[in-house]
Design a protein around this motif. Structure first.
Motif, PDB file in Angstrom:
ATOM      1  N   GLN A  18       2.885  -5.353   2.151  1.00  8.86           N
ATOM      2  CA  GLN A  18       4.045  -4.533   1.824  1.00  8.86           C
ATOM      3  C   GLN A  18       5.017  -5.282   0.921  1.00  8.86           C
ATOM      4  N   GLN A  19       5.227  -6.564   1.198  1.00 11.21           N
ATOM      5  CA  GLN A  19       6.106  -7.365   0.353  1.00 11.21           C
ATOM      6  C   GLN A  19       5.560  -7.462  -1.064  1.00 11.21           C
ATOM      7  N   LEU A  20       4.255  -7.625  -1.198  1.00 15.41           N
ATOM      8  CA  LEU A  20       3.650  -7.693  -2.519  1.00 15.41           C
ATOM      9  C   LEU A  20       3.807  -6.378  -3.273  1.00 15.41           C
ATOM     10  N   ILE A  21       3.670  -5.269  -2.561  1.00 14.52           N
ATOM     11  CA  ILE A  21       3.865  -3.960  -3.191  1.00 14.52           C
ATOM     12  C   ILE A  21       5.298  -3.825  -3.683  1.00 14.52           C
ATOM     13  N   GLU A  22       6.256  -4.252  -2.860  1.00 13.23           N
ATOM     14  CA  GLU A  22       7.667  -4.148  -3.232  1.00 13.23           C
ATOM     15  C   GLU A  22       8.001  -5.036  -4.431  1.00 13.23           C
ATOM     16  N   ILE A  23       7.391  -6.211  -4.491  1.00 14.71           N
ATOM     17  CA  ILE A  23       7.693  -7.157  -5.566  1.00 14.71           C
ATOM     18  C   ILE A  23       6.916  -6.832  -6.846  1.00 14.71           C
ATOM     19  N   LEU A  24       5.616  -6.573  -6.687  1.00 13.92           N
ATOM     20  CA  LEU A  24       4.737  -6.407  -7.851  1.00 13.92           C
ATOM     21  C   LEU A  24       4.484  -4.959  -8.239  1.00 13.92           C
ATOM     22  N   GLY A  25       4.535  -4.094  -7.265  1.00 12.10           N
ATOM     23  CA  GLY A  25       4.135  -2.709  -7.466  1.00 12.10           C
ATOM     24  C   GLY A  25       2.666  -2.543  -7.094  1.00 12.10           C
ATOM     25  N   GLU A  26       2.288  -1.319  -6.808  1.00  9.46           N
ATOM     26  CA  GLU A  26       0.924  -1.047  -6.349  1.00  9.46           C
ATOM     27  C   GLU A  26      -0.133  -1.344  -7.411  1.00  9.46           C
ATOM     28  N   ASP A  27       0.165  -1.025  -8.666  1.00 10.64           N
ATOM     29  CA  ASP A  27      -0.827  -1.242  -9.721  1.00 10.64           C
ATOM     30  C   ASP A  27      -1.126  -2.726  -9.917  1.00 10.64           C
ATOM     31  N   ALA A  28      -0.082  -3.542  -9.972  1.00 10.57           N
ATOM     32  CA  ALA A  28      -0.282  -4.986 -10.172  1.00 10.57           C
ATOM     33  C   ALA A  28      -0.999  -5.600  -8.970  1.00 10.57           C
ATOM     34  N   LEU A  29      -0.618  -5.179  -7.775  1.00  7.99           N
ATOM     35  CA  LEU A  29      -1.304  -5.682  -6.587  1.00  7.99           C
ATOM     36  C   LEU A  29      -2.769  -5.270  -6.614  1.00  7.99           C
ATOM     37  N   GLY A  70      -4.745 -16.190   1.454  1.00  2.00           N
ATOM     38  CA  GLY A  70      -3.442 -16.181   2.118  1.00  2.00           C
ATOM     39  C   GLY A  70      -2.370 -15.529   1.271  1.00  2.00           C
ATOM     40  N   SER A  71      -2.416 -15.756  -0.032  1.00  2.00           N
ATOM     41  CA  SER A  71      -1.427 -15.160  -0.935  1.00  2.00           C
ATOM     42  C   SER A  71      -1.491 -13.642  -0.950  1.00  2.00           C
ATOM     43  N   LEU A  72      -2.683 -13.098  -0.691  1.00  2.00           N
ATOM     44  CA  LEU A  72      -2.848 -11.645  -0.681  1.00  2.00           C
ATOM     45  C   LEU A  72      -2.743 -11.043   0.717  1.00  2.00           C
ATOM     46  N   GLY A  73      -2.507 -11.888   1.708  1.00  2.00           N
ATOM     47  CA  GLY A  73      -2.376 -11.399   3.077  1.00  2.00           C
ATOM     48  C   GLY A  73      -3.695 -11.264   3.806  1.00  2.00           C
ATOM     49  N   ALA A  74      -4.766 -11.809   3.253  1.00  2.00           N
ATOM     50  CA  ALA A  74      -6.086 -11.771   3.898  1.00  2.00           C
ATOM     51  C   ALA A  74      -6.160 -12.940   4.885  1.00  2.00           C
ATOM     52  N   THR A  92     -16.740 -12.024   7.383  1.00  2.00           N
ATOM     53  CA  THR A  92     -15.296 -12.077   7.154  1.00  2.00           C
ATOM     54  C   THR A  92     -14.951 -11.663   5.727  1.00  2.00           C
ATOM     55  N   VAL A  93     -15.749 -12.100   4.767  1.00  2.00           N
ATOM     56  CA  VAL A  93     -15.527 -11.685   3.376  1.00  2.00           C
ATOM     57  C   VAL A  93     -15.676 -10.174   3.253  1.00  2.00           C
ATOM     58  N   GLN A  94     -16.697  -9.599   3.877  1.00  2.00           N
ATOM     59  CA  GLN A  94     -16.895  -8.156   3.778  1.00  2.00           C
ATOM     60  C   GLN A  94     -15.770  -7.384   4.467  1.00  2.00           C
ATOM     61  N   LEU A  95     -15.337  -7.848   5.642  1.00  2.00           N
ATOM     62  CA  LEU A  95     -14.199  -7.215   6.317  1.00  2.00           C
ATOM     63  C   LEU A  95     -12.951  -7.276   5.440  1.00  2.00           C
ATOM     64  N   THR A  96     -12.758  -8.399   4.796  1.00  2.00           N
ATOM     65  CA  THR A  96     -11.594  -8.567   3.916  1.00  2.00           C
ATOM     66  C   THR A  96     -11.692  -7.595   2.743  1.00  2.00           C
ATOM     67  N   ARG A  97     -12.856  -7.542   2.130  1.00  2.00           N
ATOM     68  CA  ARG A  97     -13.038  -6.627   1.004  1.00  2.00           C
ATOM     69  C   ARG A  97     -12.781  -5.187   1.445  1.00  2.00           C
ATOM     70  N   ASP A  98     -13.357  -4.792   2.560  1.00  7.89           N
ATOM     71  CA  ASP A  98     -13.180  -3.430   3.046  1.00  7.89           C
ATOM     72  C   ASP A  98     -11.719  -3.127   3.346  1.00  7.89           C
ATOM     73  N   SER A  99     -11.017  -4.087   3.925  1.00  9.40           N
ATOM     74  CA  SER A  99      -9.615  -3.882   4.301  1.00  9.40           C
ATOM     75  C   SER A  99      -8.702  -3.849   3.085  1.00  9.40           C
ATOM     76  N   LEU A 100      -9.007  -4.638   2.077  1.00 10.41           N
ATOM     77  CA  LEU A 100      -8.190  -4.644   0.862  1.00 10.41           C
ATOM     78  C   LEU A 100      -8.421  -3.413   0.007  1.00 10.41           C
ATOM     79  N   ARG A 101      -9.538  -2.747   0.196  1.00  9.91           N
ATOM     80  CA  ARG A 101      -9.858  -1.555  -0.603  1.00  9.91           C
ATOM     81  C   ARG A 101      -9.240  -0.281  -0.055  1.00  9.91           C
ATOM     82  N   VAL A 102      -8.515  -0.388   1.035  1.00  7.40           N
ATOM     83  CA  VAL A 102      -7.856   0.790   1.583  1.00  7.40           C
ATOM     84  C   VAL A 102      -6.972   1.374   0.485  1.00  7.40           C
ATOM     85  N   PRO A 103      -7.063   2.680   0.263  1.00  9.32           N
ATOM     86  CA  PRO A 103      -6.276   3.292  -0.821  1.00  9.32           C
ATOM     87  C   PRO A 103      -4.806   2.903  -0.750  1.00  9.32           C
ATOM     88  N   ARG A 104      -4.287   2.538  -1.911  1.00  8.93           N
ATOM     89  CA  ARG A 104      -2.894   2.106  -1.975  1.00  8.93           C
ATOM     90  C   ARG A 104      -2.064   3.204  -2.574  1.00  8.93           C
TER      91      ARG A 104
END
Length: 108
Positions: free
Chosen positions: A10-21, A63-67, A96-108
């Motif tokens: 959420q902090q990254l979205i607020e700072i960077l915006g959804e597209d940049a994230l 860690g920087s992306l919250g994973a 763990t990599v696949q779980l991370t990928r799946d979790s980061l791909r949640v529609p933003r």
């Protein structure tokens, strides 16, 4: 350890915006394949210093992306080296990599 820290996201979205994230996540997703390939190569070659550096780089980026789960696992591998149960650890890292990928791909 949670797969993703929603507060960081959420902090990254607020700072960077959804597209940049989204672009950062896409880049990270592509880099994960490189990290995994380099980790495997360095483990086979016995290059412990390079292997630990790849783990450190993956830990930092994740860690920087919250994973957080991937970051934590890479942190442990950075400081403790490849465990004696290498096959199980490799499977756990892949999962763990696949779980991370799946979790980061949640529609933003």
């Amino acid at each position: 350890v949670p797969v993703i820290d929603g507060t960081i996201q959420q902090q990254l979205i607020e700072i960077l915006g959804e597209d940049a994230l989204g672009q950062l996540i896409d880049n990270f997703d592509r880099l994960l394949d490189d990290y995994l390939r380099h980790l495997a190569d360095n483990r086979v070659d016995g290059n412990d210093a390079a292997w630990r550096q790849e783990c450190h780089d993956m830990k930092s980026m994740a860690g920087s992306l919250g994973a957080m789960r991937l970051s934590h696992m890479a942190h442990v591998l950075t400081h403790h080296g490849w465990p004696s149960a290498a096959r199980e650890a490799a499977v756990e890292l892949q999962v763990t990599v696949q779980l991370t990928r799946d979790s980061l791909r949640v529609p933003r």
